[in-house]
Design a protein around this motif. Sequence first.
Motif, short mmCIF file in Angstrom:
data_model
loop_
_atom_site.label_atom_id
_atom_site.label_comp_id
_atom_site.label_asym_id
_atom_site.label_seq_id
_atom_site.Cartn_x
_atom_site.Cartn_y
_atom_site.Cartn_z
N ARG A 110 22.69 -43.19 2.29
CA ARG A 110 21.51 -42.36 2.57
C ARG A 110 20.36 -42.62 1.59
O ARG A 110 19.21 -42.41 1.93
N GLN B 3 24.84 -32.63 16.48
CA GLN B 3 24.76 -31.47 17.37
C GLN B 3 26.02 -31.33 18.22
O GLN B 3 26.50 -30.23 18.43
N ARG C 161 22.21 -45.97 12.62
CA ARG C 161 23.28 -45.01 12.86
C ARG C 161 22.94 -43.64 12.24
O ARG C 161 23.26 -42.61 12.82
N ASP D 147 20.08 -28.71 8.86
CA ASP D 147 21.06 -28.72 9.94
C ASP D 147 20.89 -29.97 10.76
O ASP D 147 20.59 -29.91 11.94
N GLN D 148 21.05 -31.12 10.12
CA GLN D 148 20.95 -32.38 10.87
C GLN D 148 22.07 -33.33 10.50
O GLN D 148 22.24 -34.36 11.13
N ALA E 216 24.02 -30.64 24.06
CA ALA E 216 22.65 -30.68 24.54
C ALA E 216 22.34 -29.32 25.15
O ALA E 216 23.25 -28.54 25.42
N GLU F 57 20.69 -41.96 14.61
CA GLU F 57 21.41 -41.49 15.81
C GLU F 57 22.25 -40.26 15.50
O GLU F 57 22.38 -39.36 16.31
N SER F 58 22.83 -40.27 14.31
CA SER F 58 23.80 -39.23 13.96
C SER F 58 23.10 -37.93 13.56
O SER F 58 23.56 -36.84 13.89
N ASP F 59 21.99 -38.04 12.84
CA ASP F 59 21.29 -36.85 12.36
C ASP F 59 20.45 -36.27 13.49
O ASP F 59 19.52 -36.92 13.95
N ARG F 60 20.77 -35.08 13.88
CA ARG F 60 19.96 -34.45 14.93
C ARG F 60 19.67 -33.02 14.52
O ARG F 60 20.58 -32.24 14.28
N ARG F 61 18.38 -32.70 14.49
CA ARG F 61 17.98 -31.35 14.10
C ARG F 61 18.17 -30.35 15.22
O ARG F 61 18.35 -29.18 15.00
N SER F 62 18.03 -30.80 16.46
CA SER F 62 18.15 -29.86 17.57
C SER F 62 18.86 -30.55 18.72
O SER F 62 18.92 -31.78 18.76
N PRO F 63 19.42 -29.76 19.63
CA PRO F 63 20.16 -30.37 20.72
C PRO F 63 19.25 -31.30 21.51
O PRO F 63 18.09 -30.99 21.72
N ARG F 64 19.80 -32.42 21.91
CA ARG F 64 18.96 -33.33 22.68
C ARG F 64 18.87 -32.84 24.12
O ARG F 64 19.59 -31.94 24.54
N LYS F 65 17.95 -33.47 24.86
CA LYS F 65 17.87 -33.19 26.29
C LYS F 65 19.08 -33.85 26.94
O LYS F 65 19.43 -34.97 26.58
N PRO F 66 19.72 -33.17 27.87
CA PRO F 66 20.88 -33.81 28.49
C PRO F 66 20.45 -35.03 29.31
O PRO F 66 19.46 -34.98 30.01
N PHE G 199 20.32 -35.98 2.66
CA PHE G 199 21.29 -35.44 3.61
C PHE G 199 20.65 -34.37 4.51
O PHE G 199 21.35 -33.69 5.24
N ARG H 170 28.27 -39.91 5.69
CA ARG H 170 28.34 -38.93 4.60
C ARG H 170 28.23 -39.60 3.24
O ARG H 170 28.56 -38.98 2.22
N SER H 171 27.81 -40.84 3.21
CA SER H 171 27.73 -41.57 1.94
C SER H 171 26.34 -41.41 1.31
O SER H 171 25.33 -41.73 1.92
N ALA H 172 26.32 -40.91 0.07
CA ALA H 172 25.04 -40.75 -0.64
C ALA H 172 24.39 -42.11 -0.85
O ALA H 172 23.17 -42.25 -0.75
#
Lengths: 249, 516
Positions: A62, B412, A103, B177-178, B415, A106-115, B155, A57-59
């Motif tokens: 980023r 997220q 990191r 939303d990420q 999954a 890894e942390s930023d994800r726009r959509s759910p990953r595949k399980p 962000f 969360r650090s500007a």
Amino acid sequence: MATSIRFVLAALLALVTCVLAVAQGSAERGRAQFAQTCGFCHGVDANGGAEGPNLMRSALVRHDENGNLISAVIREGRPAKGMPAIPLNGSQIADVVAFLHKRLEESDRRSPRKPDYALKLLLTGDAEAGKTFFFGAGGCSKCHSPTGDLAGIAKKYAPPDLQAHFLCPSGVAKTAIVTTSSGERFSGNLFYADAFRIAIKDAAGWYHSWPRSEVKAEIHDPLETHQELLSKYTEADMHNTFAYLETLK
Amino acid sequence: MKSFALVVAIAAELCAQGLDPAALLKPPTDTWPTYNGDYSGRRYSPLTQINKTNVRTLTLAWAFQTRSSTLKTTPLEVNGVLYFTAPDHVWAIDARSGHAIWHYNRPSEGDHIGQRGVAMYKDRLYFGTPDAHLICLNARNGKLIWDVVIADVKFGYYLSVAPLVVKDSVIVGTSGDQADIPHFLEAINPENGKIIWRWNSVPKPGEPGSETWPDAESMAHGGGPTWITGTYDPSLNLIYWGTGNPHPVLAGIGRRGANLYTCSIVALNADTGKLAWYFQPSPHDTHDWDAVETPVLIDAEFRGKPRKMLAQASRNGYYFLLDRVTGEHLVTAPFVPTDFASGLDAKGQPIPDKKKEPQLDGSLVAVAPGGATNWMSPSFDPQTKLFYVNAQRGFTLYYLDLNAKQQVEGHQGGAASPLWSESLLVAFDFATGKIRWSRTEDEGRARPGILTTAGGVLFTADAAGNLLALDAENGSVLWHKYPGGYLDSSPMTYELDGRQFVLTAVGDVLYAWALP
């Protein structure tokens, strides 16, 4: 000429692979370095720890590009906020920077990953109850056999894929029989159908299409039963059936 | 007196080809000056030239090739000019012929997933960018007037929303939303880009709504994006807007409680941004069910009494009808089959069933992977009194994603495996939610919005891409055309020189349809 192009391409590919590997290596070294020198305060994953903030969360993190902002903070610390200078050399700092950028990815994800879960997390059902469902209420054995088409199914699919696949298989074509107004009949795999058109590919691989309003079409979906079952499974049925299918190694 | 006349003359000159914000207070008849056509968000046009009896002869008037990305925009039509967008791009073209007037291009970093349109104030246009800037352009020539940063692209913030002009302000909401980011709505001064007020979707510790979060850390994850244009009631001076999901998206274990004001419909004072009331379609959401869908304003009789109402077909599969003066709940009804709720609370809000939250071993939920509906605009036809929505039904497996320390992993926190789904157009009685007719499309996902007209015609498209003109009463097909792609936006209509046009953006091409 072709040989030299191939050579250049191969050299480029080797270079890209090498750069990626170096970056990857740097991030991995940075992970260990970060855990050792920064992890106590910021957490080993940089998600925040005992004293320090969550760096995702650090500007500053980023907005950093190749260490142009992070390096100075590591070297000089942030005395006003209680962060001491960290005695790392240039390459160690570069590794930590690479790790922090990794990191963020890894942390930023726009959509759910595949399980891609371990089987032990998914395997909460009762295989015996699943077998009973398979041969009984589920009606699975009407089309499938554990020693026939499903033999070794648990080896063929990774656990989460098997879970999704038995609930909703794909890749089995619908078939159609189309009767034209003159009474001619065509049959084959359904190629396309909407409210206005229908098309098939016949056994010889030829494409045929008609306006939907001018023909009679019977469409057969071999997977229809799977769709019907989706609204009938209880959570227990689903987990039990999965547990049973996982025994079919 | 003389100076007054001069001021009037200057104002008239200024707006000769522009848009006086006062004009938006009266519902337009032959133009389309805002994202939804008017403040009500009902996407119903009083035009009748194209109607049930002649729509079968509808033909192509012109087409405009943008050579860009998929158009998800609704054009504005003001004084014979169309203004529309794609990420990084704004076009002004001749609404009669489709000829280009100007094109503005500003390459940027950030999420380019969609851009829904511009807003117009006097002689200026307002445009949100993938790097979360708000841009003000001269409507005459597309030249930049100002450019302000609304949020930090690093962000994951971006702007896809079509802003809404309300009196002397431009309302803009955020997408993204990420990462752990708080979302908000801002009223911006149209002259200089300065902030007039800001409303935050997620409260800070101690503020109203914070009692619905366990602690400061859970609130710090943010959430509640505001990425679909809201609506406005001038007589109540209230802005209505939907908010999106909380964070982490699929993992609710660290944020027990309703998580206000995420997945909510909020009513805000247009001058101050102060919350008048809220209603939460998805309390404690764990399935990414944004409640951003257009809050449609309906003035009609309800159970024998005239009432000012607000209707939303929400992404969670439920239709909600509210009193928009007070926020009082009137109706909750599912418009597709869904099983995530164990019941309704006293306010008519679904109570999430814990068993249907994402689980470590997978949870089978009766909902299509993207939810029951999404950004595609619904429509309300005051003639049929039907509410129309393009919906999906289906099934999805949801998983909880924890790391070795049993903590939520990533933004997220889960999954998903999409299973089966199909698209359908649903028409239901706005006052009861009872389905009057529905049209099953096919497997897959239809993403078009809907337009209804006083000509009795409903314009939309199906999951196969066919453009459709349907009888709004019963859904029967009056006209259809395959345009070689998908309608990923909402149709709009206007009339110029006595000729009604219906516009559909298919792929990156804008098609104008009219009678021969």
